[in-house]
Scaffold this motif. Structure first.
Motif, PDB file in Angstrom:
ATOM      1  N   LEU A 115       0.849  -1.190   0.000  1.00  0.00           N
ATOM      2  CA  LEU A 115       0.000   0.000   0.000  1.00  0.00           C
ATOM      3  C   LEU A 115       0.883   1.237   0.000  1.00  0.00           C
ATOM      4  O   LEU A 115       1.872   1.304   0.728  1.00  0.00           O
ATOM      5  CB  LEU A 115      -0.912   0.012   1.226  1.00  0.00           C
ATOM      6  CG  LEU A 115      -1.724  -1.256   1.486  1.00  0.00           C
ATOM      7  CD1 LEU A 115      -2.469  -1.140   2.807  1.00  0.00           C
ATOM      8  CD2 LEU A 115      -2.698  -1.512   0.357  1.00  0.00           C
ATOM      9  N   GLU A 116       0.502   2.225  -0.782  1.00  0.00           N
ATOM     10  CA  GLU A 116       1.328   3.432  -0.912  1.00  0.00           C
ATOM     11  C   GLU A 116       0.431   4.660  -1.012  1.00  0.00           C
ATOM     12  O   GLU A 116      -0.544   4.672  -1.754  1.00  0.00           O
ATOM     13  CB  GLU A 116       2.188   3.305  -2.172  1.00  0.00           C
ATOM     14  CG  GLU A 116       3.105   4.466  -2.451  1.00  0.00           C
ATOM     15  CD  GLU A 116       3.921   4.235  -3.715  1.00  0.00           C
ATOM     16  OE1 GLU A 116       3.810   5.057  -4.646  1.00  0.00           O
ATOM     17  OE2 GLU A 116       4.666   3.231  -3.772  1.00  0.00           O
ATOM     18  N   SER A 117       0.766   5.718  -0.263  1.00  0.00           N
ATOM     19  CA  SER A 117      -0.054   6.924  -0.296  1.00  0.00           C
ATOM     20  C   SER A 117       0.681   8.096   0.344  1.00  0.00           C
ATOM     21  O   SER A 117       1.550   7.914   1.205  1.00  0.00           O
ATOM     22  CB  SER A 117      -1.378   6.697   0.435  1.00  0.00           C
ATOM     23  OG  SER A 117      -2.179   7.866   0.416  1.00  0.00           O
ATOM     24  N   SER A 118       0.305   9.297  -0.079  1.00  0.00           N
ATOM     25  CA  SER A 118       0.795  10.514   0.560  1.00  0.00           C
ATOM     26  C   SER A 118      -0.178  10.997   1.634  1.00  0.00           C
ATOM     27  O   SER A 118       0.103  11.958   2.345  1.00  0.00           O
ATOM     28  CB  SER A 118       1.003  11.623  -0.493  1.00  0.00           C
ATOM     29  OG  SER A 118       2.056  11.274  -1.375  1.00  0.00           O
ATOM     30  N   ASP A 119      -1.324  10.344   1.722  1.00  0.00           N
ATOM     31  CA  ASP A 119      -2.315  10.650   2.758  1.00  0.00           C
ATOM     32  C   ASP A 119      -2.026   9.744   3.951  1.00  0.00           C
ATOM     33  O   ASP A 119      -2.555   8.638   4.061  1.00  0.00           O
ATOM     34  CB  ASP A 119      -3.725  10.408   2.208  1.00  0.00           C
ATOM     35  CG  ASP A 119      -4.807  10.897   3.167  1.00  0.00           C
ATOM     36  OD1 ASP A 119      -4.519  11.062   4.370  1.00  0.00           O
ATOM     37  OD2 ASP A 119      -5.955  11.090   2.718  1.00  0.00           O
ATOM     38  N   PHE A 120      -1.165  10.218   4.843  1.00  0.00           N
ATOM     39  CA  PHE A 120      -0.744   9.401   5.974  1.00  0.00           C
ATOM     40  C   PHE A 120      -1.898   8.953   6.872  1.00  0.00           C
ATOM     41  O   PHE A 120      -1.980   7.774   7.242  1.00  0.00           O
ATOM     42  CB  PHE A 120       0.307  10.133   6.799  1.00  0.00           C
ATOM     43  CG  PHE A 120       1.642  10.254   6.118  1.00  0.00           C
ATOM     44  CD1 PHE A 120       1.825   9.847   4.811  1.00  0.00           C
ATOM     45  CD2 PHE A 120       2.728  10.790   6.798  1.00  0.00           C
ATOM     46  CE1 PHE A 120       3.052   9.950   4.183  1.00  0.00           C
ATOM     47  CE2 PHE A 120       3.967  10.903   6.181  1.00  0.00           C
ATOM     48  CZ  PHE A 120       4.133  10.489   4.870  1.00  0.00           C
ATOM     49  N   PRO A 121      -2.810   9.856   7.279  1.00  0.00           N
ATOM     50  CA  PRO A 121      -3.904   9.418   8.162  1.00  0.00           C
ATOM     51  C   PRO A 121      -4.769   8.327   7.521  1.00  0.00           C
ATOM     52  O   PRO A 121      -5.147   7.366   8.197  1.00  0.00           O
ATOM     53  CB  PRO A 121      -4.702  10.706   8.392  1.00  0.00           C
ATOM     54  CG  PRO A 121      -3.711  11.800   8.178  1.00  0.00           C
ATOM     55  CD  PRO A 121      -2.817  11.318   7.079  1.00  0.00           C
ATOM     56  N   ALA A 122      -5.067   8.470   6.227  1.00  0.00           N
ATOM     57  CA  ALA A 122      -5.923   7.488   5.561  1.00  0.00           C
ATOM     58  C   ALA A 122      -5.238   6.127   5.490  1.00  0.00           C
ATOM     59  O   ALA A 122      -5.848   5.093   5.779  1.00  0.00           O
ATOM     60  CB  ALA A 122      -6.298   7.973   4.161  1.00  0.00           C
ATOM     61  N   LEU A 123      -3.965   6.121   5.116  1.00  0.00           N
ATOM     62  CA  LEU A 123      -3.246   4.859   5.002  1.00  0.00           C
ATOM     63  C   LEU A 123      -2.997   4.243   6.370  1.00  0.00           C
ATOM     64  O   LEU A 123      -3.032   3.021   6.538  1.00  0.00           O
ATOM     65  CB  LEU A 123      -1.918   5.068   4.268  1.00  0.00           C
ATOM     66  CG  LEU A 123      -1.069   3.809   4.050  1.00  0.00           C
ATOM     67  CD1 LEU A 123      -1.891   2.691   3.430  1.00  0.00           C
ATOM     68  CD2 LEU A 123       0.142   4.129   3.184  1.00  0.00           C
TER      69      LEU A 123
END
Length: 237
Positions: A115-123
């Protein structure tokens, strides 16, 4: 055997080659090699989480079905969260032998989900939820490609400006009136690869699948640099 006419032609050609002037590279004087480097801290704005499921069974077909069902459930849940990049990692199956190492007693299989994302809270929240069916493989941080390109573009201009300033200082020190750039190489460095590992305390906290926590994330920064290496030729009065 050459005829007299052909012999005369060959002799003339050889004489023309011998009469050509030897071309030599023009010597260069007053050349100086310089290096300038600039750097800045860049935030690690990309969060990468690796989860996995692992199980064993004496029946390889049932084992594969179990792993597939678990992964499909996790993928379906992850697809429901926006701005999360999903990627299925490696999936391996291998036999389990008895104590003598001669007879196969079962099979073990492991499959990964990245899993990869710039949205830290969501991830972070999604990871906590998925840990009810999967296990934590690792949590890492990096600089996103768009951020990396933007920082490189900015540092490139600064590196060239720093090189020109140093070149001007060197010219003045030699008593020159001007300089010209003979060559220049630009190189960037400092991007974390592989990803910087998250603190072990964070992994332990998220491993508590029953509570499905979403801990505060502090990804930190990385020092990124751009260097300009080159040669100038000083023009003396």
């Amino acid at each position: 055997m050459f005829t007299p006419r052909r012999s005369a032609t060959l002799l003339m050609a050889a004489g023309m080659l011998a009469s050509l002037p030897v071309l030599a590279e023009e010597p260069r004087y007053n050349q100086i090699s310089l290096r300038a480097e600039v750097s800045k801290e860049v935030a690690r704005d990309l969060m990468v989480v690796t989860l996995y499921t692992e199980s064993q069974n004496s029946d390889p077909a049932k084992l594969a079905a179990e792993i597939t069902t678990t992964m499909n459930k996790a993928l379906e849940q992850a697809r429901g969260v926006k701005d999360i990049k999903l990627e299925q990692g490696s999936r391996n199956s291998y036999p389990i032998y008895d104590n003598k190492g001669q007879k196969i007693t079962g099979w073990r299989e492991r499959a990964e989900l990245r899993l990869e994302s710039s949205d830290f809270p969501a991830l972070s929240k999604l990871t906590g939820d998925l840990l009810q069916v999967l296990k934590m493989g690792g949590m890492d941080f990096a600089i996103a490609p768009t951020t990396r390109k933007a920082s490189e573009d900015a540092l490139l201009k600064e590196a060239v400006a720093a090189f020109k300033a140093r070149a001007q200082l060197a010219t003045e020190a030699l008593g020159g009136k001007s300089y010209k750039v003979v060559s220049m190489n630009l190189n960037s460095s400092g991007y974390p690869h592989p990803y910087a590992r998250a603190p072990m305390m964070m992994k332990a906290a998220m491993a508590d699948a029953g509570a499905a926590p979403a801990p505060e994330i502090e990804a930190g920064t990385s020092d990124v640099s751009m260097s300009a290496d080159g040669t100038i030729e000083v023009q003396l009065p």
